[in-house]
Write an enzyme that holds these catalytic residues in place. Structure first.
Site, PDB file in Angstrom:
ATOM      1  N   GLY A  46       0.836  -1.191   0.000  1.00  0.00           N
ATOM      2  CA  GLY A  46       0.000   0.000   0.000  1.00  0.00           C
ATOM      3  C   GLY A  46       0.869   1.237   0.000  1.00  0.00           C
ATOM      4  O   GLY A  46       2.067   1.181   0.327  1.00  0.00           O
ATOM      5  N   GLN A  51       3.317   9.871   1.127  1.00  0.00           N
ATOM      6  CA  GLN A  51       4.583   9.114   1.130  1.00  0.00           C
ATOM      7  C   GLN A  51       5.439   9.393  -0.102  1.00  0.00           C
ATOM      8  O   GLN A  51       6.621   9.063  -0.127  1.00  0.00           O
ATOM      9  CB  GLN A  51       4.307   7.606   1.227  1.00  0.00           C
ATOM     10  N   CYS A  90       5.973  -0.205   7.529  1.00  0.00           N
ATOM     11  CA  CYS A  90       5.639   0.957   6.698  1.00  0.00           C
ATOM     12  C   CYS A  90       6.857   1.329   5.859  1.00  0.00           C
ATOM     13  O   CYS A  90       7.974   1.383   6.384  1.00  0.00           O
ATOM     14  CB  CYS A  90       5.240   2.128   7.593  1.00  0.00           C
ATOM     15  N   LEU A  91       6.632   1.605   4.581  1.00  0.00           N
ATOM     16  CA  LEU A  91       7.738   1.993   3.694  1.00  0.00           C
ATOM     17  C   LEU A  91       8.395   3.293   4.151  1.00  0.00           C
ATOM     18  O   LEU A  91       9.543   3.559   3.806  1.00  0.00           O
ATOM     19  CB  LEU A  91       7.229   2.149   2.250  1.00  0.00           C
ATOM     20  N   HIS A 133      -4.270   1.674   7.794  1.00  0.00           N
ATOM     21  CA  HIS A 133      -2.890   2.189   7.741  1.00  0.00           C
ATOM     22  C   HIS A 133      -2.773   3.352   6.743  1.00  0.00           C
ATOM     23  O   HIS A 133      -2.195   4.398   7.056  1.00  0.00           O
ATOM     24  CB  HIS A 133      -1.953   1.043   7.347  1.00  0.00           C
ATOM     25  N   GLU A 134      -3.335   3.180   5.539  1.00  0.00           N
ATOM     26  CA  GLU A 134      -3.186   4.213   4.503  1.00  0.00           C
ATOM     27  C   GLU A 134      -4.039   5.452   4.812  1.00  0.00           C
ATOM     28  O   GLU A 134      -3.626   6.577   4.529  1.00  0.00           O
ATOM     29  CB  GLU A 134      -3.534   3.656   3.116  1.00  0.00           C
ATOM     30  N   HIS A 137      -2.232   7.523   7.109  1.00  0.00           N
ATOM     31  CA  HIS A 137      -1.202   8.335   6.446  1.00  0.00           C
ATOM     32  C   HIS A 137      -1.756   9.684   5.964  1.00  0.00           C
ATOM     33  O   HIS A 137      -1.094  10.708   6.088  1.00  0.00           O
ATOM     34  CB  HIS A 137      -0.616   7.596   5.240  1.00  0.00           C
TER      35      HIS A 137
HETATM   36 NI    NI Z   1       2.900   3.267   5.631  1.00  0.00          NI
END
Ligand code: NI
Length: 164
Positions: A46, A51, A90-91, A133-134, A137
């Site tokens: 995701g 991000q 998380c990236l 999660h997204e 963000h």
């Molecule tokens: Ni993330």
């Protein structure tokens, strides 16, 4: 299409409340295409627009079970219920994971990239986790915010492929 640099903590764009998309124009279509390329390259399940440095309410999710990425513009949580513990990454926090509590059942509404209204229901799976999660963000929230202490983060070696 392009692979964009992924912003990592403590980049301030990750802490902004992202703006609603007023109109799904060609620039939004390009953003979504670039986000898909970037997510595939990472790889991740995701990605949210902040991000890649764009403070707009756009998210994409692609779990291993999905045939194509789910793109949501202006997504909103409609309803959540229940709780479960998940092991999350998380990236934007590369190389770490931690156990946190997420909802068991998640219902989200939003617009597809074609501007169609959709409602997504997920239960006890990676999609449910990724939706929360997204959407966190785009509200400036990172999963590590739910930890009582940074000591709860686990170092990964090498970096896993299930980061969001
Ligand atoms: Ni993330």
């Amino acid at each position: 299409m392009a692979i964009l640099p992924i912003r990592t903590v403590p980049d301030p764009v990750l802490r902004e409340k992202a703006k609603r998309v007023p109109e799904i124009d060609p620039s939004i279509q390009r953003l979504i295409d670039d986000m898909i390329d970037t997510m595939h390259d990472a790889p991740g399940v995701g990605l949210a627009a902040p991000q890649v440095g764009v403070s707009l309410r756009v998210i994409i999710i692609e779990t291993p079970e999905m045939e194509e990425p789910l793109c949501l513009v202006n997504p909103e949580i409609v309803k959540v219920s229940g709780e479960r513990v998940v092991d999350e990454g998380c990236l934007s926090v590369p190389g770490y994971k931690a156990e946190i509590t997420r909802s068991l059942n998640v219902t989200v509404k939003g617009l597809t990239r074609d501007g169609r209204r959709v409602r997504i229901k997920a239960s006890d799976d990676l999609l449910a986790e990724a939706l929360e999660h997204e959407i966190d963000h785009i509200n400036g929230v990172i999963y590590t915010d739910y930890l009582d202490s940074p000591d709860q983060l686990r170092r990964l070696e090498p970096v896993g492929s299930d980061e969001e």
